[in-house]
Design an enzyme around this catalytic site. Structure first.
Site, PDB file in Angstrom:
ATOM      1  N   LYS A 220      50.785  45.203  40.295  1.00  0.00           N
ATOM      2  CA  LYS A 220      49.695  44.471  40.355  1.00  0.00           C
ATOM      3  C   LYS A 220      48.980  44.978  41.512  1.00  0.00           C
ATOM      4  O   LYS A 220      49.288  44.716  42.757  1.00  0.00           O
ATOM      5  CB  LYS A 220      49.893  42.857  40.708  1.00  0.00           C
ATOM      6  CG  LYS A 220      48.780  42.156  40.409  1.00  0.00           C
ATOM      7  CD  LYS A 220      49.017  40.612  40.831  1.00  0.00           C
ATOM      8  CE  LYS A 220      47.633  39.804  40.702  1.00  0.00           C
ATOM      9  NZ  LYS A 220      46.547  40.240  41.435  1.00  0.00           N
TER      10      LYS A 220
ATOM     11  N   PHE B 208      43.834  49.476  33.130  1.00  0.00           N
ATOM     12  CA  PHE B 208      45.050  49.035  32.494  1.00  0.00           C
ATOM     13  C   PHE B 208      44.836  48.605  30.941  1.00  0.00           C
ATOM     14  O   PHE B 208      45.731  47.995  30.284  1.00  0.00           O
ATOM     15  CB  PHE B 208      45.772  47.841  33.416  1.00  0.00           C
ATOM     16  CG  PHE B 208      44.731  46.740  33.633  1.00  0.00           C
ATOM     17  CD1 PHE B 208      44.373  45.703  32.853  1.00  0.00           C
ATOM     18  CD2 PHE B 208      44.429  46.847  34.948  1.00  0.00           C
ATOM     19  CE1 PHE B 208      43.235  45.040  33.418  1.00  0.00           C
ATOM     20  CE2 PHE B 208      43.644  45.791  35.483  1.00  0.00           C
ATOM     21  CZ  PHE B 208      43.135  44.790  34.837  1.00  0.00           C
TER      22      PHE B 208
ATOM     23  N   ARG C 137      42.730  32.970  29.215  1.00  0.00           N
ATOM     24  CA  ARG C 137      43.901  32.965  30.147  1.00  0.00           C
ATOM     25  C   ARG C 137      45.161  32.541  29.073  1.00  0.00           C
ATOM     26  O   ARG C 137      45.119  31.501  28.214  1.00  0.00           O
ATOM     27  CB  ARG C 137      43.986  31.940  31.262  1.00  0.00           C
ATOM     28  CG  ARG C 137      44.974  32.243  32.226  1.00  0.00           C
ATOM     29  CD  ARG C 137      44.691  31.296  33.448  1.00  0.00           C
ATOM     30  NE  ARG C 137      43.680  31.384  34.143  1.00  0.00           N
ATOM     31  CZ  ARG C 137      43.309  32.283  34.953  1.00  0.00           C
ATOM     32  NH1 ARG C 137      44.228  33.215  35.132  1.00  0.00           N
ATOM     33  NH2 ARG C 137      42.150  32.576  35.596  1.00  0.00           N
TER      34      ARG C 137
ATOM     35  N   LYS D 205      51.395  37.382  35.676  1.00  0.00           N
ATOM     36  CA  LYS D 205      51.530  38.161  36.983  1.00  0.00           C
ATOM     37  C   LYS D 205      53.006  37.347  37.602  1.00  0.00           C
ATOM     38  O   LYS D 205      53.159  36.235  37.455  1.00  0.00           O
ATOM     39  CB  LYS D 205      50.327  37.648  37.635  1.00  0.00           C
ATOM     40  CG  LYS D 205      49.806  36.319  37.967  1.00  0.00           C
ATOM     41  CD  LYS D 205      48.690  35.971  38.753  1.00  0.00           C
ATOM     42  CE  LYS D 205      48.310  34.546  38.732  1.00  0.00           C
ATOM     43  NZ  LYS D 205      46.885  34.360  39.621  1.00  0.00           N
TER      44      LYS D 205
END
Length: 307
Positions: free
Chosen positions: A64, A136, A206, A212
């Site tokens: 990340k 990404f 989401r 994450k």
């Protein structure tokens, strides 16, 4: 196309903020109509927090990157909030003419430098030479992430730009290996890990398709007010009254955020309307964060509704 002066006159009627004025100026420099583009917030895939027990065999894992989310529409760069980014022409020279989702990154531990570079309209060549666009995903692709990843690698395999890189993705066999990789990443100055579900489609919401993982949980909230301090903090900022993102059609909950604020933060607190990141340890039964602690301001998220 509406002339820049006409566009600015139109936006003046609704009272733009200083950040919006900067965006208006940038759009005019790009030869675009600010009245049409000012609300063009990119539809991006957003992450949830990782939970133990997630079937890791279904996911790709990557670092990340501690930077600012960027969206390349095939011609221009935009922030997550829909504000134009104006790097030098050489920075994006030769980039593919397809949409790319990534992170504008200045290196581990250099979040403030990345913010400064992106927010300035003329940051200069030296600042931008320290930046990379870490890609990404390919938002316009209709395939699963497994397929999008192969396409991304092929797309960026050519030596297009020293500042454009595909994020390295790999598999992790089990929870212990995932935690070991997290520890190694953090020990090296990284922020954490991202997990991307291989069979997932690119959806602008989401979900558990994108996760994450950090040593702590964190989230964002918008500043509603400054709460005066008491006792040793009398005459200074005591806490920030903040509001969490709306959820399920209901307004986000509010809470006071005082822990973690430095003397400098209290002397020059994030203004009302600013977005801040805080860390916490789980949620109460009512959905409020436990042991919330202020981390930093997030100017890159201030021009759009929190999600």
């Amino acid at each position: 196309m509406t002339q820049p002066t006409q566009a600015i006159q139109t936006l003046t009627q609704v009272g733009p903020t200083r950040r919006q004025w900067l965006g208006i100026s940038a759009l005019c420099l790009l030869g675009m109509d600010p009245t049409q583009a000012a609300d063009a917030v990119p539809a991006l895939m957003l992450a949830k927090n990782y939970k133990p027990g997630t079937p890791l065999a279904d996911y790709w894992v990557s670092e990340k990157f501690d930077g600012l989310r960027g969206y390349w529409d095939g011609r221009r760069l935009w922030t997550r909030g829909g504000q134009p980014i104006l790097p030098p022409a050489w920075f994006t020279a030769g980039w593919p003419t397809v949409p790319m989702d990534g992170e504008l990154w200045a290196g581990r531990g250099q979040f403030a430098q990345a913010v400064s570079t992106v927010r300035q309209q003329n940051a200069g060549d030296a600042a931008w030479r320290g930046m990379h666009f870490m890609v990404f995903d390919l938002p316009a692709s209709t395939g699963a992430f497994d397929d999008r990843l192969h396409a991304l690698i092929a797309l960026l395999s050519a030596d297009r730009s020293a500042w454009l890189q595909a994020v390295t993705q790999s598999r992790v066999p089990h929870e212990a290996a995932l935690r070991e990789r997290l520890a190694q990443t953090v020990a090296g100055g990284g922020e954490g890990l991202m997990l991307h579900k291989g069979e997932s489609l690119y959806r602008a919401e989401r979900s558990d398709d994108l996760l994450k993982l950090k040593p702590h949980e964190d989230s964002e909230a918008r500043v509603l007010a400054h709460v005066p301090g008491q006792g040793r903090l009398a005459g200074r900022l005591g806490a920030l009254l903040v509001q969490m993102p709306a959820e399920g059609g209901k307004a986000g909950q509010r809470f006071k955020l005082g822990t973690g604020l430095t003397d400098s933060d209290r002397a020059n607190p994030p203004p009302v309307g600013a977005v801040v990141t805080y860390r916490y340890r789980g949620l109460t039964d009512s959905g409020l964060p436990r042991f919330a602690s202020y981390m930093r301001r997030r100017p890159d998220l201030e021009d759009a509704a929190l999600r």
